[in-house]
Write an enzyme that holds these catalytic residues in place. Structure first.
Site: not given
Ligand SMILES: NC(=O)c1ccc[n+]([C@@H]2O[C@H](COP(=O)([O-])OP(=O)(O)OC[C@H]3O[C@@H](n4cnc5c(N)ncnc54)[C@H](O)[C@@H]3O)[C@@H](O)[C@H]2O)c1
Length: 359
Positions: A224, A242, A249
């Site tokens: 990345k 992507n 999506h």
């Molecule tokens: N900015 C970027 O470049 C980028 C890239 C990819 C995705 N995203 C965004 O990221 C989001 C998805 O992120 P995600 O998959 O991390 O989802 P999330 O932040 O919703 O986390 C997933 C679940 O795991 C829980 N959780 C997190 N850490 C934990 C831990 N260590 N132990 C137990 N539970 C834990 C959270 O509370 C949640 O219920 C989306 O909103 C997406 O749009 C952003």
């Protein structure tokens, strides 16, 4: 412990990767010498890790704002609460925001940091695999709008990323596997060696062997870092990241995210994209099979689930903001480890690839 530098001139920053970094004060202290500190987390992650972080901060004054957990709270309302808290704290331009959580907290916290007083320092502490290998690095920040996901946001780089791989031990298995889809993505689109390494380490990855997980996160962040350094604001090469996401999506627009996590949808999207690449003669026969075998070994889906089908997915993809001027702009494969942006797929070819993935 590994450190990967994101090289962006005066916006450069290190990504520290490894277990127990949450309690490693030496990494944190240089960044916290002045100003107020606001930790933003959610009601799932905070009970697990906020105390560790507070102990590390020691007598450095800080406040914590605990938001409700979930993508549905990645909203303007919650973003406003972060800003309100900074105002109440009388935080100045020297304040630091620490985003402790998965991609939702990282995106929302980062966007609040970008906006408060036109930008204060923020530190990403990603606690999901998806956030460690992807969301926390590269400076994309956003919140959702009723009209679309991530519709409101900006590019704003963190000052530091601390990916404590030990936090992944409490992550629900399904979330961990969904993160593995993004890991496979890096291998498939730009790093053949990583892909082969994943194929050879399935058990230790699935079993979360600490050393293996640290190596895996490092190798993804290195990929990345390379892409972000070359194209910070996604005007070209960064769009390759992507891979699988247009189809993913599309599934989301269909409402399938009630039943699929983001990573699971991306896994299906990569399978379709690989099949399409192969059918169009862009990559060698067997590429799709290799990718789906690896995804399936990680417990990820590789075909469109019922009740969705090729027609509904194609229609949903037409609404995707990543499609420019009516052409289907897809990331396709030339081989494992080599991707390209392509606009040459007819709807019929895409339909066939979706159908074939399901047969
Ligand atoms: N900015 C970027 O470049 C980028 C890239 C990819 C995705 N995203 C965004 O990221 C989001 C998805 O992120 P995600 O998959 O991390 O989802 P999330 O932040 O919703 O986390 C997933 C679940 O795991 C829980 N959780 C997190 N850490 C934990 C831990 N260590 N132990 C137990 N539970 C834990 C959270 O509370 C949640 O219920 C989306 O909103 C997406 O749009 C952003």
């Amino acid at each position: 412990m590994p450190v990967v530098d994101i090289q962006l001139g005066d916006r450069s920053y290190p990504v520290h990767i490894g277990p127990d970094l949450l309690v490693d004060g030496n990494i944190w202290k240089p960044y916290l010498s002045t100003g107020n500190i606001l930790i933003v987390s959610n009601d799932t992650v905070a009970p697990l890790y906020l105390d560790d972080l507070l102990i590390t901060l020691g007598d450095i004054p800080s406040e914590a704002l605990i938001l409700p957990d979930g993508e549905k709270f990645k909203t303007m309302d919650q973003w406003s609460r972060v800003l309100d808290t900074l105002v109440e704290m009388r935080a100045g331009r020297d304040a630091t925001l620490i985003a402790l959580g998965g991609g939702v907290i990282g995106d929302l916290g980062g966007f609040a940091a970008a906006c408060y007083m036109r930008g204060i320092r923020y530190i990403q502490v990603p606690t999901t695999l998806l956030a460690q290998v992807d969301a926390s690095v590269g400076g994309k920040t956003a919140i959702n709008h009723p009209a679309g996901k991530n519709l409101v946001g900006t590019f704003y780089q963190p000052a530091l990323v601390i990916a404590d791989t030990g936090t992944l031990s409490t992550l629900p298995g399904r979330e961990y596997r969904a993160g593995l889809a993004e890991v496979v993505k890096y291998g498939a689109l730009m790093d053949n060696d990583l892909f082969t390494w994943l194929e050879s380490n399935i058990d230790s990855i699935a079993g979360q062997d600490p050393e293996t997980v640290t190596t895996m996160v490092r190798r993804c962040v290195e990929n990345k870092a390379q892409v972000v350094a070359a194209d910070e604001r996604e005007s070209g090469r960064r769009a390759l990241l992507n891979f699988g996401h247009s189809f993913g999506h599309g599934l989301e627009v269909l409402g399938a995210f009630e039943q699929l996590l983001h990573g699971e949808a991306v896994a299906i999207g990569m399978a379709i994209a690989a099949r399409l690449s192969e059918q169009r003669g862009l990559c060698a026969p067997g590429t799709h099979q290799r990718i789906t075998t690896l995804l399936a070994a990680f417990g990820l889906p590789t075909s469109v689930p019922e009740p969705f089908d090729a027609s509904s997915l194609l229609e949903a993809m037409s609404l995707d903001k990543k499609n420019s001027s009516g052409t289907r702009r897809l990331i396709l494969l030339e081989s494992i480890g080599q991707a390209r942006i392509d606009t040459g797929s007819s709807d019929e070819a895409i339909r066939q690839a979706i159908v074939d993935c399901n047969s």
